[in-house]
Design a protein around this motif. Structure first.
Motif, PDB file in Angstrom:
ATOM      1  N   ALA A   1      99.156  19.241 -62.396  1.00  0.00           N
ATOM      2  CA  ALA A   1      98.202  18.131 -62.413  1.00  0.00           C
ATOM      3  C   ALA A   1      96.776  18.648 -62.605  1.00  0.00           C
ATOM      4  CB  ALA A   1      98.309  17.325 -61.129  1.00  0.00           C
ATOM      5  N   ARG A   2      96.453  19.744 -61.966  1.00  0.00           N
ATOM      6  CA  ARG A   2      95.108  20.310 -62.131  1.00  0.00           C
ATOM      7  C   ARG A   2      94.876  20.771 -63.567  1.00  0.00           C
ATOM      8  NH1 ARG A   2      91.977  21.352 -57.801  1.00  0.00           N
ATOM      9  NH2 ARG A   2      92.928  21.375 -55.728  1.00  0.00           N
ATOM     10  N   ILE A   3      95.894  21.411 -64.117  1.00  0.00           N
ATOM     11  CA  ILE A   3      95.755  21.893 -65.494  1.00  0.00           C
ATOM     12  C   ILE A   3      95.602  20.712 -66.448  1.00  0.00           C
ATOM     13  CG2 ILE A   3      96.899  23.100 -67.391  1.00  0.00           C
ATOM     14  CD1 ILE A   3      98.164  24.958 -65.351  1.00  0.00           C
ATOM     15  N   MET A   4      96.361  19.648 -66.221  1.00  0.00           N
ATOM     16  CA  MET A   4      96.259  18.479 -67.093  1.00  0.00           C
ATOM     17  C   MET A   4      94.859  17.870 -67.001  1.00  0.00           C
ATOM     18  SD  MET A   4      99.000  18.132 -68.806  1.00  0.00           S
ATOM     19  CE  MET A   4      99.348  19.875 -68.745  1.00  0.00           C
ATOM     20  N   ASP A   5      94.302  17.866 -65.792  1.00  0.00           N
ATOM     21  CA  ASP A   5      92.956  17.328 -65.626  1.00  0.00           C
ATOM     22  C   ASP A   5      91.960  18.191 -66.392  1.00  0.00           C
ATOM     23  OD1 ASP A   5      90.445  17.038 -63.181  1.00  0.00           O
ATOM     24  OD2 ASP A   5      91.196  15.419 -64.435  1.00  0.00           O
TER      25      ASP A   5
ATOM     26  N   LEU B   1      95.694  12.171 -72.867  1.00  0.00           N
ATOM     27  CA  LEU B   1      95.567  13.221 -71.854  1.00  0.00           C
ATOM     28  C   LEU B   1      94.943  12.673 -70.573  1.00  0.00           C
ATOM     29  CD1 LEU B   1      94.590  16.483 -73.791  1.00  0.00           C
ATOM     30  CD2 LEU B   1      96.831  15.544 -73.250  1.00  0.00           C
ATOM     31  N   ARG B   2      94.038  11.725 -70.720  1.00  0.00           N
ATOM     32  CA  ARG B   2      93.447  11.117 -69.510  1.00  0.00           C
ATOM     33  C   ARG B   2      94.528  10.382 -68.722  1.00  0.00           C
ATOM     34  NH1 ARG B   2      90.935  12.736 -66.136  1.00  0.00           N
ATOM     35  NH2 ARG B   2      89.553  13.616 -67.701  1.00  0.00           N
ATOM     36  N   SER B   3      95.395   9.653 -69.425  1.00  0.00           N
ATOM     37  CA  SER B   3      96.492   8.966 -68.734  1.00  0.00           C
ATOM     38  C   SER B   3      97.415   9.964 -68.063  1.00  0.00           C
ATOM     39  CB  SER B   3      97.301   8.115 -69.724  1.00  0.00           C
ATOM     40  OG  SER B   3      96.472   7.159 -70.340  1.00  0.00           O
ATOM     41  N   VAL B   4      97.710  11.049 -68.770  1.00  0.00           N
ATOM     42  CA  VAL B   4      98.571  12.086 -68.195  1.00  0.00           C
ATOM     43  C   VAL B   4      97.916  12.681 -66.956  1.00  0.00           C
ATOM     44  CG1 VAL B   4      99.380  14.450 -68.591  1.00  0.00           C
ATOM     45  CG2 VAL B   4      99.839  12.701 -70.290  1.00  0.00           C
ATOM     46  N   ALA B   5      96.630  12.981 -67.058  1.00  0.00           N
ATOM     47  CA  ALA B   5      95.929  13.595 -65.926  1.00  0.00           C
ATOM     48  C   ALA B   5      95.913  12.647 -64.730  1.00  0.00           C
ATOM     49  CB  ALA B   5      94.506  13.964 -66.331  1.00  0.00           C
ATOM     50  N   ASP B   6      95.598  11.382 -64.979  1.00  0.00           N
ATOM     51  CA  ASP B   6      95.561  10.404 -63.886  1.00  0.00           C
ATOM     52  C   ASP B   6      96.926  10.267 -63.221  1.00  0.00           C
ATOM     53  OD1 ASP B   6      93.226   7.982 -65.373  1.00  0.00           O
ATOM     54  OD2 ASP B   6      92.935   9.939 -64.432  1.00  0.00           O
ATOM     55  N   ALA B   7      97.947  10.091 -64.034  1.00  0.00           N
ATOM     56  CA  ALA B   7      99.287   9.886 -63.479  1.00  0.00           C
ATOM     57  C   ALA B   7      99.766  11.122 -62.728  1.00  0.00           C
ATOM     58  CB  ALA B   7     100.273   9.523 -64.597  1.00  0.00           C
ATOM     59  N   SER B   8      99.568  12.303 -63.286  1.00  0.00           N
ATOM     60  CA  SER B   8     100.061  13.503 -62.601  1.00  0.00           C
ATOM     61  C   SER B   8      99.256  13.771 -61.331  1.00  0.00           C
ATOM     62  CB  SER B   8     100.058  14.721 -63.530  1.00  0.00           C
ATOM     63  OG  SER B   8      98.812  14.913 -64.109  1.00  0.00           O
ATOM     64  N   ALA B   9      97.976  13.410 -61.323  1.00  0.00           N
ATOM     65  CA  ALA B   9      97.191  13.566 -60.088  1.00  0.00           C
ATOM     66  C   ALA B   9      97.719  12.632 -59.007  1.00  0.00           C
ATOM     67  CB  ALA B   9      95.718  13.278 -60.365  1.00  0.00           C
ATOM     68  N   ARG B  10      98.053  11.413 -59.403  1.00  0.00           N
ATOM     69  CA  ARG B  10      98.602  10.477 -58.418  1.00  0.00           C
ATOM     70  C   ARG B  10      99.920  10.976 -57.862  1.00  0.00           C
ATOM     71  NH1 ARG B  10      96.787   6.374 -62.138  1.00  0.00           N
ATOM     72  NH2 ARG B  10      98.863   6.379 -63.078  1.00  0.00           N
TER      73      ARG B  10
ATOM     74  N   LEU C   1     102.940  22.004 -72.158  1.00  0.00           N
ATOM     75  CA  LEU C   1     102.984  22.530 -70.789  1.00  0.00           C
ATOM     76  C   LEU C   1     103.564  21.489 -69.845  1.00  0.00           C
ATOM     77  CD1 LEU C   1     102.353  24.601 -68.681  1.00  0.00           C
ATOM     78  CD2 LEU C   1      99.999  23.862 -68.654  1.00  0.00           C
ATOM     79  N   LEU C   2     103.157  20.249 -70.026  1.00  0.00           N
ATOM     80  CA  LEU C   2     103.675  19.169 -69.183  1.00  0.00           C
ATOM     81  C   LEU C   2     105.192  19.077 -69.318  1.00  0.00           C
ATOM     82  CD1 LEU C   2     103.212  16.646 -67.381  1.00  0.00           C
ATOM     83  CD2 LEU C   2     103.012  15.321 -69.478  1.00  0.00           C
ATOM     84  N   ALA C   3     105.677  19.126 -70.550  1.00  0.00           N
ATOM     85  CA  ALA C   3     107.124  19.014 -70.773  1.00  0.00           C
ATOM     86  C   ALA C   3     107.869  20.152 -70.076  1.00  0.00           C
ATOM     87  CB  ALA C   3     107.440  19.016 -72.271  1.00  0.00           C
ATOM     88  N   SER C   4     107.342  21.365 -70.183  1.00  0.00           N
ATOM     89  CA  SER C   4     108.038  22.481 -69.552  1.00  0.00           C
ATOM     90  C   SER C   4     107.956  22.372 -68.034  1.00  0.00           C
ATOM     91  CB  SER C   4     107.496  23.820 -70.045  1.00  0.00           C
ATOM     92  OG  SER C   4     106.249  24.091 -69.478  1.00  0.00           O
TER      93      SER C   4
ATOM     94  N   SER D   1      90.006  12.648 -63.004  1.00  0.00           N
ATOM     95  CA  SER D   1      90.918  11.940 -62.126  1.00  0.00           C
ATOM     96  C   SER D   1      91.178  12.737 -60.852  1.00  0.00           C
ATOM     97  CB  SER D   1      92.235  11.677 -62.854  1.00  0.00           C
ATOM     98  OG  SER D   1      92.551  12.803 -63.632  1.00  0.00           O
ATOM     99  N   TRP D   2      91.165  14.060 -60.961  1.00  0.00           N
ATOM    100  CA  TRP D   2      91.510  14.874 -59.807  1.00  0.00           C
ATOM    101  C   TRP D   2      90.552  14.622 -58.666  1.00  0.00           C
ATOM    102  CZ3 TRP D   2      95.852  16.976 -58.657  1.00  0.00           C
ATOM    103  CH2 TRP D   2      95.914  17.795 -57.523  1.00  0.00           C
ATOM    104  N   GLU D   3      89.253  14.603 -58.982  1.00  0.00           N
ATOM    105  CA  GLU D   3      88.267  14.387 -57.910  1.00  0.00           C
ATOM    106  C   GLU D   3      88.419  13.000 -57.309  1.00  0.00           C
ATOM    107  OE1 GLU D   3      85.256  17.325 -60.165  1.00  0.00           O
ATOM    108  OE2 GLU D   3      84.617  15.254 -59.858  1.00  0.00           O
TER     109      GLU D   3
END
Lengths: 415, 121, 199
Positions: free
Chosen positions: A317-321, A338-347, A383-386, C188-190
């Motif tokens: 999640a950090r890497i995606m962000d 990528l923003r959607s991916v980052a948001d979802a993986s952070a959640r 990276l997300l897929a792996s 989003s992380w923050e």
């Protein structure tokens, strides 16, 4: 471990001077030998070290074929991949080897101008190269024709190292990728055919020019021959290491003092790469051809041991962000995807998932790639897929039970 | 769906991803080959444009308000040495899995596309 | 009777020209503003904008030719090609002449758009914000119809249509491109970790 690029004084000793460089390696070959450099690189089988792994001889040949003595050579030392340090170390400790490669390339493709493209934050590397250029100006040998070499310093960003971004920065001061075609080898700096080559590739070429293709092919344990620089993290001895291609992950783990259990996840290639894990993984040779056959890649030579104690979901999640924030903000699928991916993986990582987050992440890992102007979204979703594959159980646990199996408790934001 | 096998036109659609600004006209005029993702950006079916759809493809290219789409000869780009793709970990179809490729030439009138579009603004 | 025909045709074709150019400007604004609906597909605006513009050429040519040939107005070809030298109402006619040249530039660059630098194309297309008001003013000031009710109605409708489309275009100014930068800057992380700790 085999030392060729890093043969000689340790990198911690600083930049090698021109005198030492010439004393250690000898003179460059004569004009007749140099005129056969491109076929020599072909027969050596040297692959590019910037991440794409394209055959170096073929790349030089396509620029040479188009140039009318007006080509440009750009040495790519941008190194925007945060986990990679090898280019910095190479430029800081062996600047003359890199510049040798640059000048040889310029002669081989018929270039009138060369650019050293170094990330602005890589201060040591930049200083070493500038000093080396000054040394060479003062001690100009008669071997190679003199061409103007300028230094360009883009802000360090993930996309700035991309070919078209490098050309765009030199042309217009904007380190963002542009639409290709036309590719740099057709129309690059100043509209001329431009060779964009990673600094490590140029250094290898400089050694092959001196010692030949057979010498280069003496190293290498699997299909691909030669040596390569890798950046190793996650052990007690992190750093840049020169390995023979084909060295296994397990052997690198030993050298780097990795204490994590064998088979724990390893990130190969960088934020742009992929994870491998499992009993067989550490036996995988670090060889571009073999890794590609296994659905992963050598990339920029990053070998990051993730360990058993880190939460893979959180790290991903950090890497995606980070990747989402690195977007050049030019293409919708990259920016919004990528923003959607980052948001979802952070959640999901912090135990606050929406019902369909994991399912949508799986979808996005397939649907965003190939729809941007550069390969940033491809790398991130790769990276997300792996990660979804290697850490499958952890992702499910976070999504459905809000529990982190690594921390053995509720999934939540790390403090 | 049975139909005569579509002939290959030797042309394929290329999108300038930086110029593309999600107007969505292309997907309207060539629904057989272009879908819009949830943000309004095009997903193009892989492969060459079938011969019977070339005129529609040309019209779709023409209708883009920012000229972000082109129709190019498929062979032309094959002759240019392209570096192999970066780590191939994700499958890279230009279309989401499950969506059908270019349809075969219809025997009779094709059914109208149902207006499922969500307003994307 | 015949003498008046040319004048009638000149006036009529001029008014139709104005309506077409007005419609073209409206469709152009709707294209950029991405106006669409289930029954108003996305391709409609750009296609209508282009086709009406081309059709407007015909009516413009008829208007200019009949106006020049009309014996009453005493315009020569030079008056139609060089602004301000007309004996008959020089300023209104000049407005028409300038508007004509801008229209020609817009049509030519529109047809050759894919073969020219986009910056240049865009700069010339911005002159349509001058071309249309000049055409409108020319219609009202150079003709003899200005006072009549139907002409005022036409003027009002034209002004209203372009005004409405312009307001709509301004209202939706920050479309996709503006949102790209904003989307990249948020982390989003923050946000998520801050919210998580607050629980």
């Amino acid at each position: 471990m085999t030392a060729r690029l890093l043969d000689g004084p340790a990198p911690s000793a600083g930049a090698e001077s021109l005198g030492d460089h010439r004393a250690r390696l000898g003179d460059l070959p004569g004009r007749t030998e140099r005129s056969h450099l491109i076929p020599l690189l072909d027969s050596a089988g040297l692959l590019g070290r910037g991440g794409a792994g394209f055959p170096v001889g073929r790349k030089w040949g396509s620029v040479a074929g188009r140039a009318k003595g007006d080509a440009v050579v750009l040495a790519n030392g941008a190194e925007g991949e945060p986990l990679s340090h090898k280019d910095r170390v190479l430029m800081a400790s062996r600047p003359h080897l890199v510049i040798d490669g640059l000048e040889l390339a310029a002669e081989a493709v018929g270039a009138r101008r060369a650019v050293l493209y170094v990330g602005s934050e890589h201060a040591q590397a930049r200083a070493a190269l500038e000093r080396a250029l000054a040394e060479r100006d003062a001690n100009r040998s008669r071997t190679l024709p003199r061409i103007p070499v300028s230094v360009a310093t883009p802000p360090v960003s993930y996309v700035a190292g991309e070919e078209s971004a490098a050309v765009h920065f030199v042309n217009a001061g904007d380190p963002r990728p542009t639409t290709v075609p036309p590719r740099p080898f057709e129309k690059g700096v100043g509209g001329k055919p431009t060779l964009v080559q990673n600094v490590e590739s140029l250094a290898h070429a400089a050694l092959i020019a001196r010692f030949g293709d057979a010498w280069y092919r003496e190293a290498g344990q699997a299909a691909t021959k030669g040596t390569a620089l890798v950046t190793v993290t996650g052990g007690t001895r992190p750093g840049v290491l020169e390995i023979e291609l084909g060295t296994t992950i397990g052997e690198v783990a030993q050298w780097a003092g990795v204490v994590a259990g064998e088979g724990s996840p390893v990130l190969l290639g960088g934020y742009f790469g992929g994870l491998v894990a499992g009993a067989d993984a550490w036996g995988l040779p670090l060889d571009p051809a073999v890794l590609r056959g296994h659905g992963t890649a050598f990339g920029a030579g990053v070998v990051a041991f993730m360990g058993d104690e880190t939460c893979g979901v959180t790290t991903t999640a950090r890497i995606m962000d980070y990747m989402a924030g690195s977007s050049a903000a030019q293409c919708g699928p990259c920016v919004f995807g990528l923003r959607s991916v980052a948001d979802a993986s952070a959640r999901v990582a912090t135990g606050q998932p929406r019902q369909d987050d994991l399912a949508r992440l799986r979808g996005w890992s397939q649907s965003i790639a190939g729809r941007g102007a550069c390969r940033l979204p491809d790398g991130a979703t790769g990276l997300l897929a792996s990660s979804l594959r290697v850490y499958e159980a952890d992702w499910a646990s976070h999504q459905h039970h809000r529990r982190c199996s690594v921390r053995r408790g509720a999934a939540r934001a790390a403090s | 769906m049975s139909g005569r096998r579509a002939l290959d036109s030797g042309l394929r659609l290329e999108i300038d991803r930086i110029a593309c600004d999600a107007y969505g006209t292309c997907a309207e005029l060539l629904p057989e080959g272009i879908d819009l993702d949830e943000w309004g950006y095009p997903i193009v079916a892989p492969g060459n444009v079938p011969l019977h759809l070339v005129d529609h493809a040309k019209r779709a290219v023409d209708a883009c308000p920012v000229l972000a789409m082109r129709l190019v000869r498929a062979e032309a780009s094959a002759s240019v040495p392209i570096p192999p793709p970066a780590p191939v970990l994700a499958v890279r179809p230009d279309r989401t899995e499950g969506t059908p490729p270019w349809p075969p030439r219809p025997q009779s009138r094709a059914p109208k596309r149902s207006p499922e579009d969500r307003r994307r603004r | 009777m015949f003498d008046q025909t040319l004048w009638f045709v000149a006036r009529g074709s001029g008014i139709v020209s104005l309506l077409m150019v007005t419609a073209s400007v409206c469709f152009g604004l709707l294209t950029v503003a991405r106006f669409w609906h289930e029954s108003w597909p996305r391709f409609f605006n750009l296609e209508m904008h282009r086709r009406i513009s081309l059709l407007a050429i015909v009516f413009n040519v008829v208007h200019i030719t009949t106006a020049v040939l009309d014996p009453f107005a005493k315009l020569g070809w030079s008056s139609a090609l060089v602004p301000f030298i007309s004996a008959y109402r020089p300023i209104p006619v000049a407005m028409g002449v300038v508007s004509m040249y801008l229209f020609i530039a817009l049509v030519i660059t529109g047809l050759l758009r894919s073969r020219m630098p986009q910056g240049l194309w865009r700069a010339i297309h911005w002159t349509s914000y001058a071309m249309w008001p000049l055409a409108l003013a020319h219609s009202f000031l150079s003709g003899s119809d200005a006072g009549s009710l139907w002409m005022l109605a036409i003027g009002g409708v034209s002004l209203g249509a372009v005004g409405a489309c312009l307001l709509f275009r301004i209202a939706v100014w920050d479309q996709n491109r503006g949102r790209l930068d904003d989307a990249v800057l948020t982390s989003s992380w923050e946000d998520v970790t801050r919210r998580g700790r607050g629980r």
